[in-house]
Design an enzyme around this catalytic site. Structure first.
Site, PDB file in Angstrom:
ATOM      1  N   ASP A   1     136.516  39.140 100.680  1.00 19.52           N
ATOM      2  CA  ASP A   1     135.582  40.144 101.007  1.00 19.52           C
ATOM      3  C   ASP A   1     136.333  41.478 100.796  1.00 19.52           C
ATOM      4  OD1 ASP A   1     133.295  40.501 103.937  1.00 19.52           O
ATOM      5  OD2 ASP A   1     133.641  41.712 102.003  1.00 19.52           O
TER       6      ASP A   1
ATOM      7  N   ASP B   1     131.659  48.253  92.058  1.00 21.08           N
ATOM      8  CA  ASP B   1     130.835  47.548  91.547  1.00 21.08           C
ATOM      9  C   ASP B   1     130.238  46.474  92.061  1.00 21.08           C
ATOM     10  OD1 ASP B   1     131.123  46.013  88.180  1.00 21.08           O
ATOM     11  OD2 ASP B   1     129.327  46.390  89.206  1.00 21.08           O
ATOM     12  N   SER B   2     129.170  46.867  93.343  1.00 25.32           N
ATOM     13  CA  SER B   2     128.553  45.820  94.161  1.00 25.32           C
ATOM     14  C   SER B   2     127.309  45.349  93.770  1.00 25.32           C
ATOM     15  CB  SER B   2     128.943  46.235  95.315  1.00 25.32           C
ATOM     16  OG  SER B   2     128.086  47.357  95.586  1.00 25.32           O
TER      17      SER B   2
ATOM     18  N   PRO C   1     125.742  40.234 101.251  1.00 26.51           N
ATOM     19  CA  PRO C   1     127.177  40.400 101.249  1.00 26.51           C
ATOM     20  C   PRO C   1     127.567  41.670 100.924  1.00 26.51           C
ATOM     21  CG  PRO C   1     126.756  38.993  99.238  1.00 26.51           C
ATOM     22  CD  PRO C   1     125.615  39.295 100.307  1.00 26.51           C
TER      23      PRO C   1
ATOM     24  N   GLN D   1     125.865  33.610  97.786  1.00 25.89           N
ATOM     25  CA  GLN D   1     124.418  33.941  96.766  1.00 25.89           C
ATOM     26  C   GLN D   1     124.010  32.974  95.966  1.00 25.89           C
ATOM     27  OE1 GLN D   1     126.237  37.718  95.796  1.00 25.89           O
ATOM     28  NE2 GLN D   1     128.001  36.597  94.871  1.00 25.89           N
TER      29      GLN D   1
ATOM     30  N   ASP E   1     123.516  45.039  95.591  1.00 28.48           N
ATOM     31  CA  ASP E   1     122.495  45.956  96.348  1.00 28.48           C
ATOM     32  C   ASP E   1     123.161  46.183  97.855  1.00 28.48           C
ATOM     33  OD1 ASP E   1     120.017  44.541  94.638  1.00 28.48           O
ATOM     34  OD2 ASP E   1     121.231  46.271  94.093  1.00 28.48           O
TER      35      ASP E   1
ATOM     36  N   ASP F   1     136.508  40.413  94.250  1.00 24.73           N
ATOM     37  CA  ASP F   1     135.154  39.929  94.277  1.00 24.73           C
ATOM     38  C   ASP F   1     134.952  39.013  95.362  1.00 24.73           C
ATOM     39  OD1 ASP F   1     132.505  40.263  92.627  1.00 24.73           O
ATOM     40  OD2 ASP F   1     132.477  38.550  93.763  1.00 24.73           O
TER      41      ASP F   1
HETATM   42  N1  SAM Z   1     125.820  45.640  88.321  1.00 19.54           N
HETATM   43  C1  SAM Z   1     125.505  45.186  89.356  1.00 19.54           C
HETATM   44  C2  SAM Z   1     124.512  45.723  90.336  1.00 19.54           C
HETATM   45  O1  SAM Z   1     124.390  46.918  90.412  1.00 19.54           O
HETATM   46  O2  SAM Z   1     123.621  45.239  90.985  1.00 19.54           O
HETATM   47  C3  SAM Z   1     126.700  44.399  89.993  1.00 19.54           C
HETATM   48  C4  SAM Z   1     127.294  43.380  89.318  1.00 19.54           C
HETATM   49  S1  SAM Z   1     128.502  42.533  90.094  1.00 19.54           S
HETATM   50  C5  SAM Z   1     128.173  41.111  89.481  1.00 19.54           C
HETATM   51  C6  SAM Z   1     128.349  42.835  91.917  1.00 19.54           C
HETATM   52  C7  SAM Z   1     129.384  41.751  92.565  1.00 19.54           C
HETATM   53  O3  SAM Z   1     129.494  42.175  93.879  1.00 19.54           O
HETATM   54  C8  SAM Z   1     128.955  40.377  93.062  1.00 19.54           C
HETATM   55  O4  SAM Z   1     130.055  39.485  91.925  1.00 19.54           O
HETATM   56  C9  SAM Z   1     129.305  40.007  94.107  1.00 19.54           C
HETATM   57  O5  SAM Z   1     129.977  38.595  94.256  1.00 19.54           O
HETATM   58  C10 SAM Z   1     130.098  40.958  94.720  1.00 19.54           C
HETATM   59  N2  SAM Z   1     130.094  41.339  95.915  1.00 19.54           N
HETATM   60  C11 SAM Z   1     129.100  41.541  96.990  1.00 19.54           C
HETATM   61  N3  SAM Z   1     129.535  41.841  98.013  1.00 19.54           N
HETATM   62  C12 SAM Z   1     130.729  41.773  98.134  1.00 19.54           C
HETATM   63  C13 SAM Z   1     131.738  42.103  99.079  1.00 19.54           C
HETATM   64  N4  SAM Z   1     131.510  42.180 100.372  1.00 19.54           N
HETATM   65  N5  SAM Z   1     133.246  41.909  98.688  1.00 19.54           N
HETATM   66  C14 SAM Z   1     133.370  41.755  97.489  1.00 19.54           C
HETATM   67  N6  SAM Z   1     132.570  41.812  96.403  1.00 19.54           N
HETATM   68  C15 SAM Z   1     131.314  41.778  96.694  1.00 19.54           C
END
Ligand code: SAM
Length: 321
Positions: A141, A160-161, A167, A35, A163, A110
Site C-alpha cells: 500500500d 499515478d493512482s 484502494p 480490484q 480514482d 503499487d
Molecule cells: N492512469 C490511471 C488512471 O488515471 O486512472 C491509473 C493507472 S495505474 C494502473 C493505477 C494504479 O494505482 C493501479 O495499478 C492500482 O493498483 C494502484 N493503486 C490504487 N490504490 C493504491 C494504493 N493505495 N497504493 C498503491 N497503489 C495503488
C-alpha cells in the site's frame, strides 16, 4: 444508434457521459484482493486495460498520460535523482521516468501485483524498463510505504493512482500528502493525476485543499488530452515543497536524448497555461479558509447512495464480450 455486444463501454454517471470502444474480445480477467482487472482487444486502440470497470490504459493513447505524468515534473526539478511512483502498476510512467539519465533511483509502489502481471502480458512495451538496475518494483500500500520513508529522502513523488475510490482513495487524503511532504527534500515536488477539469472540480478542490493543508506551496495544474478518460481532457496537479514551481531545466527539454511522442518544450509551457474558468476556480481554492474541518467529501460524494459507490465515480457497466 444502439451499441451491440462488441462495444466496451465506460459510463461516467457524474458526467452524464459514456465512452465506448469497438472490441474484439476479452484477453485477461483477474479479481485481485483489491480490484477487478480486465484487458480487452479493441479494433482501433489496441489493448485496453480496465480496473473495476474504469478505463486505465490503452496501447494507442497511453503515451499522452505517461509522458505528462513524468516529464513536466522532472524538468521542473533542479536535480531529480530520487523518484517514487505510487501506483503506476502498468509501468508506463516508470518507463518514461527511466528515460532521464539524471534519475539515479526509482521506487515504484503499487498495491496490486496483478496489474503489473497483466501489463507484462498485454503491454510489454510499457514494461521494457522494469529490469533497469535503477528501478525497484514493490507491491504494498502506497500510504504505508510513504509513512515509512525516511524524511527528505525523495526529490519527486509521482502519484499515478486510480480514482479517489476504493484502494486509491487514501492517496488523496491529508495523511498521505503529509507523509509525502515529510519524505520530500527541500525543493521536492509531488505530481498526481487529478482527473477531468470539467467534471471532477470537486476532486481538484479537495486536492488543493489537502495539499495546502500539508504545507505544499505553489500548487499548479497541467492539462492534456486523454481520449479514453471521461471528457477526453485530463489533468495532473503538482505541489512544491519549500520552493516556487519553476521550469528550471526547460532549456534541457529541447536537448533531451530520448524520444517522446507528445511532450516537448512548447507542450511543457502550454500545459501549465490555465484556462480562464480554471484560473478563477484555482484562485478561490488557493485562498480558501483551511480552518474548517476537512470533510471526507470524496467518501461522502461517492457513497451517498448506499454501500456500492455509484454516481460521481467512474464506475461503469462493461458490456461482456
Ligand atoms: N492512469 C490511471 C488512471 O488515471 O486512472 C491509473 C493507472 S495505474 C494502473 C493505477 C494504479 O494505482 C493501479 O495499478 C492500482 O493498483 C494502484 N493503486 C490504487 N490504490 C493504491 C494504493 N493505495 N497504493 C498503491 N497503489 C495503488
Amino acid at each position: 444508434m444502439a451499441l451491440d455486444e462488441d462495444w466496451i463501454t465506460e459510463i461516467c454517471e457524474e458526467g452524464g457521459s459514456a465512452f465506448s470502444l469497438k472490441g474484439r474480445g476479452k484477453v485477461f480477467e483477474q479479481q485481485s484482493p483489491f480490484q477487478k482487472i480486465e484487458v480487452f482487444e479493441t479494433d482501433s486502440y489496441g489493448k485496453l486495460m480496465m480496473i473495476d470497470g474504469c478505463t486505465m490504459v490503452s496501447s494507442y493513447d497511453n503515451f499522452l498520460y505517461h509522458e505528462m505524468m513524468s516529464h513536466p515534473a522532472l524538468y521542473s526539478h533542479r536535480a531529480p535523482r530520487r523518484v517514487a511512483i505510487i501506483g503506476g502498476g502498468d509501468c508506463g510512467t516508470l518507463h518514461e521516468v527511466l528515460k532521464h539519465p539524471e534519475v539515479e533511483k526509482v521506487t515504484q509502489i503499487d498495491i496490486d501485483e496483478q496489474v503489473t502481471r497483466a501489463a507484462k502480458l498485454h503491454f510489454p512495451e510499457l514494461c521494457e524498463s522494469n529490469a533497469d538496475p535503477r528501478a525497484d518494483l514493490l507491491f504494498i500500500d502506497g500510504i504505508q510505504w510513504m509513512k515509512d520513508a525516511a524524511p527528505a529522502s525523495l526529490d519527486v513523488i509521482i502519484v499515478d493512482s486510480t480514482d479517489p475510490i476504493g484502494p486509491g482513495e487514501i492517496l488523496f487524503s491529508p495523511q498521505f500528502y503529509g507523509a509525502c511532504h515529510r519524505a520530500l527534500a527541500g525543493g521536492g515536488l509531488i505530481v498526481q493525476q487529478s482527473e477531468s477539469p470539467l467534471i471532477h472540480q470537486n476532486i481538484l478542490e479537495h486536492m488543493y485543499r489537502n495539499l495546502l493543508g500539508a504545507s505544499f506551496q505553489d500548487i499548479r495544474t497541467l492539462f492534456f488530452p486523454q481520449p479514453i478518460y471521461p471528457t477526453g481532457w485530463w489533468t495532473a496537479t503538482i505541489g512544491a515543497r519549500d520552493t516556487q514551481l519553476q521550469s528550471h531545466r526547460i532549456d534541457e527539454v529541447a536537448k533531451r536524448g530520448f524520444e517522446t511522442r507528445y511532450y516537448n518544450e512548447e507542450i511543457h509551457r502550454a500545459a501549465f497555461a490555465q484556462p480562464e474558468f480554471f484560473r478563477r476556480l484555482r484562485e478561490t481554492w488557493l485562498t480558501a479558509d483551511l480552518s474548517s474541518a476537512d470533510t471526507p467529501f470524496i467518501e461522502q460524494r461517492f457513497r451517498h447512495a448506499g454501500s456500492q459507490p455509484i454516481p460521481g465515480g467512474r464506475r461503469s457497466r462493461v458490456r461482456k464480450l
